[in-house]
Design a protein around this motif. Sequence first.
Motif, short mmCIF file in Angstrom:
data_model
loop_
_atom_site.label_atom_id
_atom_site.label_comp_id
_atom_site.label_asym_id
_atom_site.label_seq_id
_atom_site.Cartn_x
_atom_site.Cartn_y
_atom_site.Cartn_z
N THR A 55 -55.74 18.62 30.91
CA THR A 55 -56.53 17.49 30.42
C THR A 55 -57.60 17.12 31.44
N GLY A 99 -61.64 16.66 27.59
CA GLY A 99 -60.57 16.84 26.60
C GLY A 99 -59.51 17.73 27.21
N THR A 146 -62.35 16.22 22.97
CA THR A 146 -61.81 15.01 22.36
C THR A 146 -62.80 13.87 22.55
N ALA A 158 -58.89 13.00 27.84
CA ALA A 158 -57.48 13.25 27.52
C ALA A 158 -56.60 12.97 28.73
N SER A 159 -55.37 12.54 28.47
CA SER A 159 -54.45 12.22 29.55
C SER A 159 -53.28 13.19 29.63
N CYS A 208 -50.84 16.47 27.15
CA CYS A 208 -50.74 17.32 25.96
C CYS A 208 -49.38 17.99 25.92
N ILE A 254 -52.39 16.06 21.69
CA ILE A 254 -53.18 15.56 22.81
C ILE A 254 -53.21 14.04 22.79
N THR A 255 -52.87 13.42 23.91
CA THR A 255 -53.03 11.98 24.05
C THR A 255 -54.36 11.72 24.75
N ALA A 256 -55.18 10.84 24.17
CA ALA A 256 -56.51 10.57 24.71
C ALA A 256 -56.84 9.09 24.54
N TYR A 315 -54.10 13.16 19.08
CA TYR A 315 -54.72 14.18 18.24
C TYR A 315 -53.80 15.40 18.12
#
Length: 286
Positions: free
Chosen positions: A232, A236, A252, A256-257, A259, A270-272, A277
């Motif tokens: 990340t 993204g 993204t 992003a932080s 996945c 994916i955490t963003a 997502y």
Amino acid sequence: MKTFLLVLLISCTLFAEGWKVEKIADNLVFTEGPVWVDDGLIFSDVRGNTLYRWTEKDGLSVFRNPSENSNGNTLDPQGRLVTCRHGARDVVRTEPDGTLTVLASAFGGKKLNSPNDVVVQADGTVWFTDPPYGIKPEQREQPFDAVFRLDPGAAEPVAVITNLSYPNGLAFSPDGKFLYVAQSNKKITPNFVTRYAVTAEKTLTDGVRFCEVETGAADGIRVAADGRLFCTSGLGIEIFDTDGKRIGVISTPAPASNCCFGPDGKILFITARTAVYRAQPEENSP
């Protein structure tokens, strides 16, 4: 465990360099720590102090609130959830009956800083990072940012890396011979991922800078079955081959932080920031 339905699947689709990306959750505070459990995704809203669960059938529901500002999550060999908690400054395991077992909360008789991300080996050995993100400077008790190893049955972890600034995401290579550690110090440019060789005694050696992210901080990382590294960043997800060469990007809308892969090893969650997502590779994508 009782859950409460919040929202259904959000229809929002975009295309990013060979990957189809769908928003599946929104209107959160700061998402992190995704992990696939059974038929759904569990992830943290760190600043929202909540663990959420998402399934295709039911959408989003609360898994645990309050969560003690949970961050990174993973599964142990028995399929139990293992979680790093900023607020409680510990690493805990969720038992089948929903109770929590504290695995690690101190080192050398002093509180951990702020456990961030975690991975568990097949034999149950727990590895986690401990930067000071979740505490104030005056609360800090550990003199260094560390990567810790907690052996099965041990009362306290062992510090295996103490010379990285803000170690964050962790991931093992498919064969378990290497450990990748992301550095997320915003004062250092560029941020990078270090690869360490894992010895038979579970110490780390031969640390080399494996890859650098193009924009923002290197945060959560995952390694695919074929050895590609998904990292990340502000773009993204930046994808690297086994030699550390950047071969693609999954864009993204926000940095992003973290996945994780779904059960098929192909779909990436994916955490963003305020959203989560789901990304699926199209034909010929990296």
